[in-house]
Scaffold this motif. Structure first.
Motif, short mmCIF file in Angstrom:
data_model
loop_
_atom_site.label_atom_id
_atom_site.label_comp_id
_atom_site.label_asym_id
_atom_site.label_seq_id
_atom_site.Cartn_x
_atom_site.Cartn_y
_atom_site.Cartn_z
N GLY A 135 28.65 53.17 -106.09
CA GLY A 135 29.63 52.81 -105.07
C GLY A 135 30.97 52.47 -105.68
O GLY A 135 31.05 52.06 -106.84
N GLY A 136 32.00 52.65 -104.89
CA GLY A 136 33.35 52.32 -105.33
C GLY A 136 34.02 51.35 -104.37
O GLY A 136 33.77 51.38 -103.17
N TYR A 182 31.15 56.20 -101.91
CA TYR A 182 29.93 56.23 -102.72
C TYR A 182 29.46 57.64 -102.97
O TYR A 182 29.82 58.58 -102.27
CB TYR A 182 28.82 55.37 -102.13
CG TYR A 182 28.18 55.88 -100.85
CD1 TYR A 182 27.16 56.83 -100.88
CD2 TYR A 182 28.54 55.37 -99.62
CE1 TYR A 182 26.57 57.27 -99.72
CE2 TYR A 182 27.95 55.79 -98.46
CZ TYR A 182 26.97 56.75 -98.51
OH TYR A 182 26.38 57.19 -97.35
N LEU A 183 28.65 57.74 -104.00
CA LEU A 183 28.03 58.99 -104.41
C LEU A 183 26.53 58.76 -104.53
O LEU A 183 26.10 57.80 -105.17
CB LEU A 183 28.61 59.44 -105.76
CG LEU A 183 28.01 60.67 -106.41
CD1 LEU A 183 28.22 61.91 -105.53
CD2 LEU A 183 28.63 60.89 -107.79
N MET A 184 25.75 59.61 -103.88
CA MET A 184 24.29 59.53 -103.94
C MET A 184 23.78 60.86 -104.50
O MET A 184 24.13 61.92 -104.01
CB MET A 184 23.72 59.29 -102.54
CG MET A 184 22.22 59.07 -102.49
SD MET A 184 21.20 60.56 -102.39
CE MET A 184 21.84 61.41 -101.00
N ILE A 185 22.98 60.76 -105.56
CA ILE A 185 22.43 61.96 -106.20
C ILE A 185 20.91 61.84 -106.22
O ILE A 185 20.37 60.93 -106.85
CB ILE A 185 22.96 62.11 -107.64
CG1 ILE A 185 24.49 62.14 -107.62
CG2 ILE A 185 22.39 63.36 -108.29
CD1 ILE A 185 25.11 62.02 -108.98
N SER A 245 23.90 66.46 -104.21
CA SER A 245 24.73 65.27 -104.29
C SER A 245 25.44 65.07 -102.95
O SER A 245 25.82 66.05 -102.29
CB SER A 245 25.77 65.42 -105.39
OG SER A 245 25.15 65.55 -106.63
N TYR A 246 25.60 63.81 -102.58
CA TYR A 246 26.27 63.47 -101.32
C TYR A 246 27.38 62.49 -101.62
O TYR A 246 27.13 61.38 -102.09
CB TYR A 246 25.25 62.88 -100.35
CG TYR A 246 25.84 62.46 -99.03
CD1 TYR A 246 26.41 63.40 -98.18
CD2 TYR A 246 25.83 61.13 -98.63
CE1 TYR A 246 26.95 63.02 -96.96
CE2 TYR A 246 26.37 60.75 -97.42
CZ TYR A 246 26.93 61.70 -96.59
OH TYR A 246 27.46 61.33 -95.40
N PHE A 258 38.26 57.25 -101.89
CA PHE A 258 38.62 58.38 -102.76
C PHE A 258 38.59 58.01 -104.24
O PHE A 258 39.40 58.47 -105.03
CB PHE A 258 40.00 58.95 -102.37
CG PHE A 258 40.03 59.42 -100.94
CD1 PHE A 258 39.55 60.67 -100.61
CD2 PHE A 258 40.50 58.59 -99.93
CE1 PHE A 258 39.54 61.09 -99.29
CE2 PHE A 258 40.50 58.99 -98.61
CZ PHE A 258 40.03 60.24 -98.29
N MET A 259 37.61 57.20 -104.60
CA MET A 259 37.50 56.71 -105.97
C MET A 259 36.91 57.76 -106.91
O MET A 259 37.17 57.74 -108.10
CB MET A 259 36.66 55.44 -106.00
CG MET A 259 36.67 54.75 -107.31
SD MET A 259 36.14 53.06 -107.10
CE MET A 259 36.05 52.57 -108.79
N PHE A 260 36.13 58.69 -106.38
CA PHE A 260 35.41 59.65 -107.22
C PHE A 260 36.10 61.01 -107.19
O PHE A 260 36.12 61.70 -106.19
CB PHE A 260 33.96 59.80 -106.75
CG PHE A 260 33.20 58.51 -106.78
CD1 PHE A 260 32.76 57.96 -107.97
CD2 PHE A 260 32.96 57.80 -105.62
CE1 PHE A 260 32.08 56.76 -108.01
CE2 PHE A 260 32.27 56.60 -105.63
CZ PHE A 260 31.83 56.08 -106.84
#
Length: 83
Positions: free
Chosen positions: A55-56, A37-40, A11-12, A60-62
């Motif tokens: 995406g957010g 954003y988070l990429m898995i 995960s990135y 610091f949304m996640f």
């Protein structure tokens, strides 16, 4: 986001895209209003089938709980690929 991140099969997470932008696609995301954003990678065996991207609109949304939940969703998607 780059090919090296996908190939790592990990995960990135980018918490503050404005300060961590690395690529043209990151710049495009910023223009669209994405701030984190988070990429898995979706991995089946040794094969990368694609990615799940979230995406957010805020930096610091996640938090850890959201990352874990989205990773669980990605795992569920890969089960479908296996079948």
């Amino acid at each position: 986001m780059s090919l090296k991140h996908i190939q790592s099969k990990q995960s990135y997470l980018v918490q503050d895209l404005l300060s961590e932008a690395e690529s043209v696609s990151d710049t495009q995301l910023i223009e669209e209003g994405v701030k984190s954003y988070l990429m898995i990678p979706l991995v089946v065996g040794e094969r990368i089938m694609g990615t799940l991207n979230v995406g957010g609109r805020y930096p610091f949304m996640f938090m850890d709980e959201e990352v874990s939940l989205i990773e669980d969703i990605a795992k569920s998607i890969t089960v479908t690929y296996k079948q």
